[in-house]
Scaffold this motif. Structure first.
Motif, PDB file in Angstrom:
ATOM      1  N   LEU A  24      -5.541  -5.627 -12.116  1.00 20.09           N
ATOM      2  CA  LEU A  24      -4.188  -6.014 -11.573  1.00 20.09           C
ATOM      3  C   LEU A  24      -3.893  -4.910 -10.413  1.00 20.09           C
ATOM      4  CD1 LEU A  24      -2.348  -6.990 -14.866  1.00 20.09           C
ATOM      5  CD2 LEU A  24      -2.985  -8.239 -12.942  1.00 20.09           C
ATOM      6  N   ASP A  25      -4.077  -3.446 -10.635  1.00 22.09           N
ATOM      7  CA  ASP A  25      -3.631  -2.564  -9.622  1.00 22.09           C
ATOM      8  C   ASP A  25      -4.383  -3.048  -8.193  1.00 22.09           C
ATOM      9  OD1 ASP A  25      -2.441  -0.202  -8.802  1.00 22.09           O
ATOM     10  OD2 ASP A  25      -4.248   0.852  -9.081  1.00 22.09           O
ATOM     11  N   GLU A  26      -5.640  -3.183  -8.440  1.00 22.00           N
ATOM     12  CA  GLU A  26      -6.318  -3.470  -7.240  1.00 22.00           C
ATOM     13  C   GLU A  26      -5.952  -4.938  -6.590  1.00 22.00           C
ATOM     14  OE1 GLU A  26     -10.709  -3.522  -8.717  1.00 22.00           O
ATOM     15  OE2 GLU A  26     -10.758  -1.559  -9.063  1.00 22.00           O
ATOM     16  N   GLU A  27      -5.701  -5.861  -7.467  1.00 26.36           N
ATOM     17  CA  GLU A  27      -5.197  -7.160  -6.887  1.00 26.36           C
ATOM     18  C   GLU A  27      -3.771  -6.712  -6.030  1.00 26.36           C
ATOM     19  OE1 GLU A  27      -3.386 -11.338  -8.535  1.00 26.36           O
ATOM     20  OE2 GLU A  27      -5.168 -10.247  -9.691  1.00 26.36           O
ATOM     21  N   LEU A  28      -2.808  -5.925  -6.576  1.00 28.80           N
ATOM     22  CA  LEU A  28      -1.737  -5.669  -6.225  1.00 28.80           C
ATOM     23  C   LEU A  28      -1.859  -5.065  -4.627  1.00 28.80           C
ATOM     24  CD1 LEU A  28       1.387  -5.781  -6.656  1.00 28.80           C
ATOM     25  CD2 LEU A  28       1.155  -3.206  -7.225  1.00 28.80           C
ATOM     26  N   LEU A  29      -2.895  -4.050  -4.740  1.00 28.54           N
ATOM     27  CA  LEU A  29      -3.203  -3.247  -3.368  1.00 28.54           C
ATOM     28  C   LEU A  29      -3.550  -4.157  -2.269  1.00 28.54           C
ATOM     29  CD1 LEU A  29      -4.660  -0.169  -4.657  1.00 28.54           C
ATOM     30  CD2 LEU A  29      -2.769  -0.271  -3.572  1.00 28.54           C
ATOM     31  N   ALA A  30      -4.438  -5.210  -2.632  1.00 25.71           N
ATOM     32  CA  ALA A  30      -4.933  -6.243  -1.681  1.00 25.71           C
ATOM     33  C   ALA A  30      -3.668  -6.913  -1.163  1.00 25.71           C
ATOM     34  CB  ALA A  30      -6.130  -6.724  -2.186  1.00 25.71           C
ATOM     35  N   GLU A  31      -2.986  -7.557  -2.062  1.00 23.69           N
ATOM     36  CA  GLU A  31      -1.728  -8.141  -1.577  1.00 23.69           C
ATOM     37  C   GLU A  31      -0.802  -7.536  -0.849  1.00 23.69           C
ATOM     38  OE1 GLU A  31      -2.035 -11.286  -5.663  1.00 23.69           O
ATOM     39  OE2 GLU A  31      -0.643  -9.379  -5.746  1.00 23.69           O
ATOM     40  N   MET A  32      -0.615  -6.322  -0.973  1.00 24.77           N
ATOM     41  CA  MET A  32       0.184  -5.547  -0.372  1.00 24.77           C
ATOM     42  C   MET A  32      -0.490  -5.124   1.133  1.00 24.77           C
ATOM     43  SD  MET A  32       1.438  -2.644  -2.911  1.00 24.77           S
ATOM     44  CE  MET A  32       2.299  -1.675  -1.782  1.00 24.77           C
ATOM     45  N   GLU A  33      -1.851  -4.792   1.391  1.00 23.70           N
ATOM     46  CA  GLU A  33      -2.452  -4.736   2.668  1.00 23.70           C
ATOM     47  C   GLU A  33      -2.426  -6.088   3.257  1.00 23.70           C
ATOM     48  OE1 GLU A  33      -6.413  -3.523   1.734  1.00 23.70           O
ATOM     49  OE2 GLU A  33      -5.573  -1.634   0.671  1.00 23.70           O
TER      50      GLU A  33
END
Length: 94
Positions: A24-33
């Motif tokens: 979930l943390d990695e997914e959140l970072l990708a969505e932010m980018e």
């Protein structure tokens, strides 16, 4: 470890459970980018729900130092960016 969700309180969470939050943390970072606002909002909600599920709430009158501080459920993309470290929101996951 003690985790604070801003505006909600604190939970105790076994450090071994941090790995459960990696995806979930990695997914959140990708969505932010990628500037994916709706995806960011949904993933932030899912991440906080997982912390609540895996953690044990501390009493409201408990004021323990927090090892990890997570944004409130209604945090903006900018507010979350301000909380990011090189490892994302969750240590050791980015």
């Amino acid at each position: 470890m003690i985790v604070r969700i801003m505006g909600e309180g604190q939970v105790t969470l076994a450090e071994s459970r941090l790995a459960d939050l990696n995806e979930l943390d990695e997914e959140l970072l990708a969505e932010m980018e990628n500037g994916d606002g709706p995806g960011f909002r949904a993933t932030l909600q899912a991440l906080l729900a997982k912390v609540r599920e895996l953690g044990e709430p501390l009493p409201d009158d408990s004021l323990e130092p927090s090892d990890l501080i997570l944004p409130s459920p209604d945090a903006t993309l900018k507010e979350v960016q301000d909380l990011l470290s090189d490892e994302g929101l969750i240590p050791g996951t980015a």
